[in-house]
Write a protein that holds these residues in place. Structure first.
Motif, PDB file in Angstrom:
ATOM      1  N   VAL A 254       0.828  -1.135  -0.058  1.00 42.05           N
ATOM      2  CA  VAL A 254       0.111  -0.109  -0.083  1.00 42.05           C
ATOM      3  C   VAL A 254       0.875   1.362   0.008  1.00 42.05           C
TER       4      VAL A 254
ATOM      5  N   MET B 167      -4.338  -7.401  -2.946  1.00 43.71           N
ATOM      6  CA  MET B 167      -3.860  -6.388  -3.873  1.00 43.71           C
ATOM      7  C   MET B 167      -3.778  -6.889  -5.117  1.00 43.71           C
TER       8      MET B 167
ATOM      9  N   LYS C 140      -2.483  -5.659  -8.737  1.00 37.73           N
ATOM     10  CA  LYS C 140      -1.476  -4.569  -9.144  1.00 37.73           C
ATOM     11  C   LYS C 140      -1.743  -4.688 -10.859  1.00 37.73           C
TER      12      LYS C 140
ATOM     13  N   CYS D 128      -5.660   3.217   2.730  1.00 31.47           N
ATOM     14  CA  CYS D 128      -6.034   3.237   1.289  1.00 31.47           C
ATOM     15  C   CYS D 128      -6.404   4.875   1.178  1.00 31.47           C
TER      16      CYS D 128
ATOM     17  N   ARG E  37      -3.976   7.379   0.780  1.00 27.96           N
ATOM     18  CA  ARG E  37      -3.080   7.436  -0.236  1.00 27.96           C
ATOM     19  C   ARG E  37      -3.886   7.336  -1.610  1.00 27.96           C
ATOM     20  N   ASN E  38      -5.140   7.483  -1.451  1.00 25.44           N
ATOM     21  CA  ASN E  38      -5.948   7.597  -2.815  1.00 25.44           C
ATOM     22  C   ASN E  38      -5.922   6.280  -3.477  1.00 25.44           C
ATOM     23  N   LEU E  39      -5.815   5.126  -2.823  1.00 27.24           N
ATOM     24  CA  LEU E  39      -5.798   3.875  -3.577  1.00 27.24           C
ATOM     25  C   LEU E  39      -7.551   3.108  -3.515  1.00 27.24           C
TER      26      LEU E  39
ATOM     27  N   LYS F  26       0.489   1.160  -6.753  1.00 28.05           N
ATOM     28  CA  LYS F  26      -0.833   1.419  -7.250  1.00 28.05           C
ATOM     29  C   LYS F  26      -1.553  -0.115  -7.279  1.00 28.05           C
TER      30      LYS F  26
ATOM     31  N   GLN G 181     -14.005   2.621  -8.158  1.00 31.54           N
ATOM     32  CA  GLN G 181     -13.938   4.001  -7.869  1.00 31.54           C
ATOM     33  C   GLN G 181     -15.328   4.737  -7.989  1.00 31.54           C
TER      34      GLN G 181
ATOM     35  N   TYR H 299     -10.415   0.741  -3.058  1.00 31.86           N
ATOM     36  CA  TYR H 299     -10.624  -0.791  -2.193  1.00 31.86           C
ATOM     37  C   TYR H 299     -12.079  -0.853  -2.313  1.00 31.86           C
TER      38      TYR H 299
END
Length: 152
Positions: free
Chosen positions: A71, A127, A129, A97, A100-102, A75, A146, A104
């Protein structure tokens, strides 16, 4: 482990339904209160397919410790199992997340998540990738994840 014998009084259809896979609605019964945003049945299937493709390319990280390391690095889409107990095992990962704007998302079953990753053991977090071999499937999943509303 013992085998479950078929009941001679039970009709065939019921015996198959008990021994087969559980439906999406049955899996939702065991969800944690923090399992938001939860993937729909359709998105869950897409994520499983994307995970299977990522496993072939060795582009997944599984398990809390390993995912936590990655994380910070990069990305990917984090897929969490919604039926993991105790919650304290992985409740810090969504916060990481968001920082870090990931993206989930939660899915209903840790058993199915482990199976999608090619493991016999249940997995509470994976995760995925990005990689050019399955970029189209990854982008489709990323867009849908998103668009899900985040929990408050």
């Amino acid at each position: 482990m013992t085998k479950i014998k078929a009941d001679p009084d039970r009709p065939e259809g019921q015996a198959e339904a008990c021994s087969g896979e559980r439906t999406y609605q049955e899996l939702l019964v065991n969800q944690n209160p923090i399992a938001q945003p939860l993937a729909s049945r359709r998105l869950t299937r897409k994520l499983y397919k994307c995970i299977k493709k990522a496993v072939k390319q060795k582009q997944i990280r599984r398990g809390v410790k390993e995912v936590q390391k990655f994380v910070n690095k990069g990305k990917g889409i984090m897929v969490l199992a919604g039926d993991t107990l105790p919650i304290e095992v992985y409740c810090h990962l969504p916060v990481m997340c968001e920082d870090r704007n990931l993206p989930y998302v939660y899915i209903p079953s840790k058993t199915d998540l482990g199976a999608a990753a090619g493991s016999k053991r249940p997995t509470c977090v994976i995760m995925v990738k990005p990689h050019e071999e399955y970029q189209e499937a990854y982008d489709e999943c990323l867009e849908e994840v998103q668009s899900l509303p985040l929990a408050l």
